[in-house]
Write a protein that holds these residues in place. Sequence first.
Motif, short mmCIF file in Angstrom:
data_model
loop_
_atom_site.label_atom_id
_atom_site.label_comp_id
_atom_site.label_asym_id
_atom_site.label_seq_id
_atom_site.Cartn_x
_atom_site.Cartn_y
_atom_site.Cartn_z
N ILE A 29 -15.04 90.63 59.95
CA ILE A 29 -14.83 89.97 61.24
C ILE A 29 -15.27 90.83 62.42
N ALA A 30 -14.96 92.13 62.40
CA ALA A 30 -15.35 92.98 63.53
C ALA A 30 -16.88 93.06 63.64
N ASP A 31 -17.54 93.21 62.49
CA ASP A 31 -19.00 93.25 62.50
C ASP A 31 -19.58 91.89 62.89
N GLY A 32 -18.92 90.82 62.46
CA GLY A 32 -19.38 89.47 62.82
C GLY A 32 -19.31 89.24 64.32
N ILE A 33 -18.25 89.72 64.93
CA ILE A 33 -18.11 89.59 66.39
C ILE A 33 -19.21 90.39 67.09
N ARG A 34 -19.48 91.57 66.58
CA ARG A 34 -20.54 92.41 67.15
C ARG A 34 -21.91 91.76 66.99
N ALA A 36 -22.55 88.51 66.66
CA ALA A 36 -22.59 87.33 67.54
C ALA A 36 -22.86 87.72 68.98
N ALA A 37 -22.26 88.81 69.42
CA ALA A 37 -22.49 89.27 70.79
C ALA A 37 -23.93 89.72 70.98
N ASN A 38 -24.52 90.31 69.96
CA ASN A 38 -25.90 90.77 70.06
C ASN A 38 -26.91 89.64 69.98
N ILE A 39 -26.56 88.58 69.30
CA ILE A 39 -27.47 87.44 69.16
C ILE A 39 -27.45 86.57 70.41
N ASP A 40 -26.33 86.56 71.11
CA ASP A 40 -26.19 85.77 72.33
C ASP A 40 -27.11 86.31 73.42
N PRO A 41 -28.05 85.49 73.91
CA PRO A 41 -28.99 85.98 74.93
C PRO A 41 -28.32 86.37 76.25
N LYS A 42 -27.12 85.86 76.51
CA LYS A 42 -26.41 86.16 77.75
C LYS A 42 -25.53 87.40 77.63
N SER A 43 -25.50 87.99 76.44
CA SER A 43 -24.61 89.12 76.18
C SER A 43 -25.04 90.36 76.97
N THR A 44 -24.05 91.12 77.39
CA THR A 44 -24.31 92.39 78.08
C THR A 44 -24.12 93.57 77.12
N TYR A 86 -24.59 84.42 56.47
CA TYR A 86 -23.41 84.53 57.33
C TYR A 86 -23.36 83.40 58.36
N GLN A 87 -24.50 83.13 58.97
CA GLN A 87 -24.53 82.15 60.06
C GLN A 87 -24.58 80.70 59.60
N THR A 88 -25.38 80.41 58.57
CA THR A 88 -25.60 79.00 58.24
C THR A 88 -25.31 78.62 56.81
#
Length: 146
Positions: A29-34, A36-44, A86-88
């Motif tokens: 879960i922790a890696d999954g959250i990380r 997801a944040a990296n894949i999101d183009p709006k992520s900082t 993981y994603q699909t």
Amino acid sequence: MAFKEFEEIVEPLVLPIAGKKYTVPSIGIADGIRLAANIDPKSTEQPLTNDEFRRITLGTALEEMIADNVPSLAVALAAQTALVDYQTGRAAAEIFWETGGDPKGMSRKVDEARAALTAAAMTPPAAARTTRRRATGSGTKTSRKS
């Protein structure tokens, strides 16, 4: 009814490379959250390095691959396949792996799967495909003479 263990209902991702099968553990879960944040183009978030991405997606399988000196292209494909899984889901991951991630190949595989599903949906059940037997006689009654 008791629930089964997660590992009993979801098979691990196993990727064959050069005659050996590498078991890729599920992404935590922790890696999954990380991820997801990296894949999101709006992520900082600070972007993941290639090494971080491979370590998250392949887990302990990466160490085995390094020890076996697996070609870097195979490691990259394995990491991307683990991400797709993981994603699909597994079906998409299998298509990704089998096509080497080639978009045209993936599209062709998806089209083939879609056609197979359509054909299966249009095929009538066995009972509906049987030929009806012809009726005997003319269907009219003969009168009896008394």
